[in-house]
Design a protein around this motif. Structure first.
Motif, PDB file in Angstrom:
ATOM      1  N   VAL A 136      42.870   3.201 -23.910  1.00 56.12           N
ATOM      2  CA  VAL A 136      42.838   4.094 -25.070  1.00 56.12           C
ATOM      3  C   VAL A 136      44.259   4.367 -25.545  1.00 56.12           C
ATOM      4  CG1 VAL A 136      42.246   6.419 -25.884  1.00 56.12           C
ATOM      5  CG2 VAL A 136      40.633   5.151 -24.449  1.00 56.12           C
ATOM      6  N   ARG A 137      45.170   4.566 -24.617  1.00 59.88           N
ATOM      7  CA  ARG A 137      46.568   4.828 -24.962  1.00 59.88           C
ATOM      8  C   ARG A 137      47.178   3.653 -25.734  1.00 59.88           C
ATOM      9  NH1 ARG A 137      48.421   5.320 -20.035  1.00 59.88           N
ATOM     10  NH2 ARG A 137      47.899   7.536 -19.819  1.00 59.88           N
ATOM     11  N   ASN A 138      46.739   2.433 -25.403  1.00 54.94           N
ATOM     12  CA  ASN A 138      47.278   1.228 -26.043  1.00 54.94           C
ATOM     13  C   ASN A 138      46.470   0.792 -27.265  1.00 54.94           C
ATOM     14  OD1 ASN A 138      49.310   1.059 -24.126  1.00 54.94           O
ATOM     15  ND2 ASN A 138      48.237  -0.435 -22.863  1.00 54.94           N
ATOM     16  N   PHE A 139      45.506   1.634 -27.695  1.00 55.61           N
ATOM     17  CA  PHE A 139      44.666   1.341 -28.858  1.00 55.61           C
ATOM     18  C   PHE A 139      43.769   0.122 -28.642  1.00 55.61           C
ATOM     19  CE2 PHE A 139      48.331   3.611 -30.604  1.00 55.61           C
ATOM     20  CZ  PHE A 139      47.706   4.591 -31.364  1.00 55.61           C
ATOM     21  N   GLU A 140      43.534  -0.267 -27.401  1.00 54.85           N
ATOM     22  CA  GLU A 140      42.593  -1.345 -27.122  1.00 54.85           C
ATOM     23  C   GLU A 140      41.156  -0.852 -27.237  1.00 54.85           C
ATOM     24  OE1 GLU A 140      43.629  -3.643 -23.512  1.00 54.85           O
ATOM     25  OE2 GLU A 140      45.431  -2.387 -23.492  1.00 54.85           O
ATOM     26  N   LEU A 141      40.938   0.436 -27.052  1.00 59.40           N
ATOM     27  CA  LEU A 141      39.622   1.054 -27.161  1.00 59.40           C
ATOM     28  C   LEU A 141      39.679   2.175 -28.189  1.00 59.40           C
ATOM     29  CD1 LEU A 141      38.754   1.383 -23.347  1.00 59.40           C
ATOM     30  CD2 LEU A 141      37.785  -0.281 -24.954  1.00 59.40           C
ATOM     31  N   ASP A 142      38.575   2.367 -28.911  1.00 56.19           N
ATOM     32  CA  ASP A 142      38.516   3.437 -29.903  1.00 56.19           C
ATOM     33  C   ASP A 142      38.310   4.791 -29.243  1.00 56.19           C
ATOM     34  OD1 ASP A 142      38.727   1.687 -32.112  1.00 56.19           O
ATOM     35  OD2 ASP A 142      36.613   1.167 -31.898  1.00 56.19           O
ATOM     36  N   ILE A 143      37.516   4.818 -28.176  1.00 54.35           N
ATOM     37  CA  ILE A 143      37.186   6.078 -27.508  1.00 54.35           C
ATOM     38  C   ILE A 143      36.865   5.797 -26.052  1.00 54.35           C
ATOM     39  CG2 ILE A 143      34.739   5.904 -28.185  1.00 54.35           C
ATOM     40  CD1 ILE A 143      34.719   8.983 -28.380  1.00 54.35           C
TER      41      ILE A 143
END
Length: 304
Positions: A136-143
């Motif tokens: 999530v921190r790396n924007f690989e996941l939305d939530i």
């Protein structure tokens, strides 16, 4: 406007792959086109986004400060494109869930979501709390849907629902059938528990405050089912979320244990990057997760 969305895509892909050639491949572009797009973006604003280290391109401090804004910009552009196509309620979201949530809660929620919003797509990643948080921190996941408590200045942490840990053992274990366990009983047992970095392990350590250094940790395993099977085999006692044990308790293959002097309640959380644009899909996902008020677990004791 003095930049293009394609330039932003190249910037983000290069930041991720640390290599223009790999970034170009991920965007189905030629290397020369990707290099030109990145060079034009930097020259247009007389700036440098990367430090060149051999064959690698590493984001410099300025590039790191721009990255979350670039991700948000592309997310908003995608949302706008969906609205233009009259698909505002249909979205592609990338959800991360910890093992307990992913294996026992997220799948039925995902099915409900996709049935409620035909044409939607949900990519579900199931890993431990540390891994989901990093993604999530790396924007690989939305939530992310996680079990562990977090202190991270880049993330928004939203309480979701309560959960309770349960101690358990095999029916023929020496501690089986006792109405309650003392701290001395807990110290005498061999333990089969989750690995460090998991939300369940974090909650277990909080519950066992003051005892952890003295506990006999026989095995530390990553998977819930492996822990249950190992405890069934009589190698020790375990501690997992009660929702993962309900079927085994009904069958009688495992039995609950009680230590009421310890606090076994915890919470599940949503986590999002603070600079992540909340698309329609993300908002709908959160709303659906929050609909089921019956999902909050009460306190269990020996009489239940």
């Amino acid at each position: 406007m003095h930049y293009t969305l394609r330039q932003i895509e190249v910037f983000l892909a290069t930041a991720w792959h640390e290599n223009v050639s790999h970034a170009a491949d991920s965007l189905s572009m030629s290397q020369s086109a990707a290099s030109a797009a990145l060079k034009e973006l930097e020259q247009r604003f007389d700036m440098q986004l990367f430090d060149r280290v051999g064959k690698r391109l590493q984001l410099n401090d300025f590039g790191k400060s721009l990255r979350p804004h670039a991700v948000a910009l592309l997310n908003q552009a995608t949302e706008f494109e969906q609205l233009l196509a009259r698909q505002g309620e249909v979205g592609h979201i990338k959800v991360g869930a910890t093992l307990t949530i992913g294996n026992y809660l997220a799948v039925p929620i995902m099915a409900d979501f996709m049935n409620r919003y035909p044409g939607s797509r949900v990519d579900l990643t199931v890993e431990n709390t540390a891994s989901i948080t990093q993604r999530v921190r790396n924007f690989e996941l939305d939530i992310g849907l996680v079990e562990g408590e977090l202190q991270d200045s880049t993330l928004e942490v939203i309480p979701w629902r309560d959960d309770e840990l349960s101690l358990f053992c095999a029916p023929d274990h020496p501690l089986a059938g006792r109405p309650t366990l003392s701290d001395e009983d807990l110290l005498s047992a061999d333990w089969i528990i989750r690995e460090a970095g998991s939300g369940t392990r974090q909650a277990f350590e909080h519950a066992m405050y003051g005892l952890m250094p003295k506990l006999k940790l026989r095995l530390e395993l990553q998977h819930t089912e492996a822990i249950k099977r190992t405890v069934e085999a009589g190698l020790g006692i375990g501690c997992l979320s009660r929702i993962t044990l309900q079927e085994a308790f009904r069958r009688g293959s495992l039995l609950p244990l009680y230590a009421p002097q310890r606090v076994w309640m915890r919470r599940f959380y949503f986590i999002l990057h603070k600079q992540k644009f909340r698309s329609t899909g993300i908002r709908n996902w959160i709303a659906l997760c929050q609909e089921d008020d019956a999902g909050t677990f009460g306190t269990y004791g020996p009489d239940q």
